[in-house]
Enzyme design. Sequence first.
Site, PDB file in Angstrom:
ATOM      1  N   ILE A 129       0.826  -1.210   0.000  1.00 38.90           N
ATOM      2  CA  ILE A 129       0.000   0.000   0.000  1.00 38.90           C
ATOM      3  C   ILE A 129       0.859   1.259   0.000  1.00 38.90           C
ATOM      4  CG2 ILE A 129      -1.893  -1.177   1.188  1.00 38.90           C
ATOM      5  CD1 ILE A 129      -1.015   0.354   3.759  1.00 38.90           C
ATOM      6  N   ASP A 130       2.196   1.109  -0.066  1.00 40.37           N
ATOM      7  CA  ASP A 130       3.083   2.260   0.117  1.00 40.37           C
ATOM      8  C   ASP A 130       3.129   3.210  -1.081  1.00 40.37           C
ATOM      9  OD1 ASP A 130       4.920   0.996  -1.759  1.00 40.37           O
ATOM     10  OD2 ASP A 130       5.686  -0.202  -0.089  1.00 40.37           O
ATOM     11  N   HIS A 147      -4.166  -4.213  -2.853  1.00 41.56           N
ATOM     12  CA  HIS A 147      -4.754  -3.844  -1.568  1.00 41.56           C
ATOM     13  C   HIS A 147      -4.931  -2.341  -1.413  1.00 41.56           C
ATOM     14  CE1 HIS A 147      -2.836  -7.859  -0.249  1.00 41.56           C
ATOM     15  NE2 HIS A 147      -4.083  -8.052  -0.606  1.00 41.56           N
ATOM     16  N   CYS A 155     -13.737   8.472  -0.041  1.00 42.96           N
ATOM     17  CA  CYS A 155     -14.660   8.196   1.064  1.00 42.96           C
ATOM     18  C   CYS A 155     -15.023   6.722   1.047  1.00 42.96           C
ATOM     19  CB  CYS A 155     -15.912   9.054   0.930  1.00 42.96           C
ATOM     20  SG  CYS A 155     -17.151   8.725   2.215  1.00 42.96           S
ATOM     21  N   CYS A 158     -19.243   6.781   0.433  1.00 48.75           N
ATOM     22  CA  CYS A 158     -19.862   7.114  -0.857  1.00 48.75           C
ATOM     23  C   CYS A 158     -18.925   6.952  -2.040  1.00 48.75           C
ATOM     24  CB  CYS A 158     -20.403   8.553  -0.820  1.00 48.75           C
ATOM     25  SG  CYS A 158     -19.117   9.836  -0.843  1.00 48.75           S
ATOM     26  N   GLY A 235       9.396 -10.835  -2.849  1.00 49.49           N
ATOM     27  CA  GLY A 235       9.226 -10.238  -1.533  1.00 49.49           C
ATOM     28  C   GLY A 235       7.886 -10.478  -0.885  1.00 49.49           C
ATOM     29  N   THR A 236       7.310 -11.644  -1.089  1.00 52.07           N
ATOM     30  CA  THR A 236       6.009 -11.954  -0.509  1.00 52.07           C
ATOM     31  C   THR A 236       5.992 -13.363   0.052  1.00 52.07           C
ATOM     32  OG1 THR A 236       3.645 -12.281  -0.982  1.00 52.07           O
ATOM     33  CG2 THR A 236       5.166 -12.557  -2.825  1.00 52.07           C
ATOM     34  N   SER A 237       5.249 -13.558   1.129  1.00 50.41           N
ATOM     35  CA  SER A 237       5.119 -14.873   1.745  1.00 50.41           C
ATOM     36  C   SER A 237       4.120 -15.755   1.010  1.00 50.41           C
ATOM     37  CB  SER A 237       4.689 -14.723   3.207  1.00 50.41           C
ATOM     38  OG  SER A 237       3.422 -14.078   3.277  1.00 50.41           O
ATOM     39  N   CYS A 285      15.586  -8.739  -1.951  1.00 54.60           N
ATOM     40  CA  CYS A 285      15.064  -8.452  -3.291  1.00 54.60           C
ATOM     41  C   CYS A 285      15.964  -7.491  -4.055  1.00 54.60           C
ATOM     42  CB  CYS A 285      13.653  -7.873  -3.189  1.00 54.60           C
ATOM     43  SG  CYS A 285      12.391  -9.072  -2.707  1.00 54.60           S
TER      44      CYS A 285
END
Length: 333
Positions: A129-130, A147, A155, A158, A235-237, A285
């Site tokens: 999310i960075d 993600h 918002c 809405c 870089g992910t599990s 990585c």
Amino acid sequence: MPSRLPTDVSSLAKFIVSPECRSIAILTGAGVSVAAGIPDFRSPGGMYDTLRPELITATAAQRRAMAADPTAVVLKDMFFANAFPYLEVRRPFILGTRERRWRATLSHRFAELLHAKTGKLTRLYTQNIDGLDYQTALPTEKIVAVHGSIGKVACEGCGAPMEFDAFCAEVRARIKDLYGVDSAAPAESTPIPCPACHRPLVKPTTVLFGSSLPAEFFERSAEDLPSVDLLLVAGTSLVVSPANSLVYRVPDSAVRAVINAEPVGQELGIRYSPGGRDLFLGGECDDTFLALMVQLGWADDLARLDAELPAASQKRLRALLAAGVGDDDFTTV
């Protein structure tokens, strides 16, 4: 299946530039942002480990819920009942993103150069999310933020968007600082109303626990995966679904290369065996992607990006360049 399966960084580079490899997809996780110094939420010393619910603006019941399970901070039900836990805990990350406190790493630059130099990058799927992928020159349509992203605001009620700089100004003025680093922060938090519906539900577009992933993930993956020749997993599990479904949705003929600190994905059907389609490249990585980019002959392109890299990435690159490595030394094309 390719006539010669890659077995190491050098042969992977050769496969990337070969006619047999026409479409490449990348799935990334937190490991690609390590060199940027991005705060890690789950590791010892990270946000969840150091969470102090007693400091958060919340009811006694909400504080107990966060104490029992720190991920309650990012639950959809919690946010709709009380937006302050999310906003107070994420305040440093939100404002740090606005200030570009963290920079895209060598790992992020690989995707940028892969697209620019070969045109073979079909899509980058990032679980992060960075927002660091958006600091590169990679076209935004090539990026799927699985993600959501801290750098985009809307918002939750809405769906109306809010300009990121304006939102950050509201966060700075209205949300208290739990960490004692901003002397100008207010002593108490006050709601940030949505400009459209006026409810206090405006936030970065990160996906809350209990919410659906963006429709773009499902649409793009259905479109992209059937023609992928190479899937790079970095870089992910591979424990978070449905993002991890990419590894078994690519064709059986596709090469799957995992760049990670440790082997992952065996429960998803990845098999690390000599002569097989699955390749494991262990370590940080940034180290692996730097080696891969050197093998591809992109060292001089990286040198031009030096000033934009975080310190840890700069250190790796400068050590390489100091050794006299350039495009003429390692080009595989």
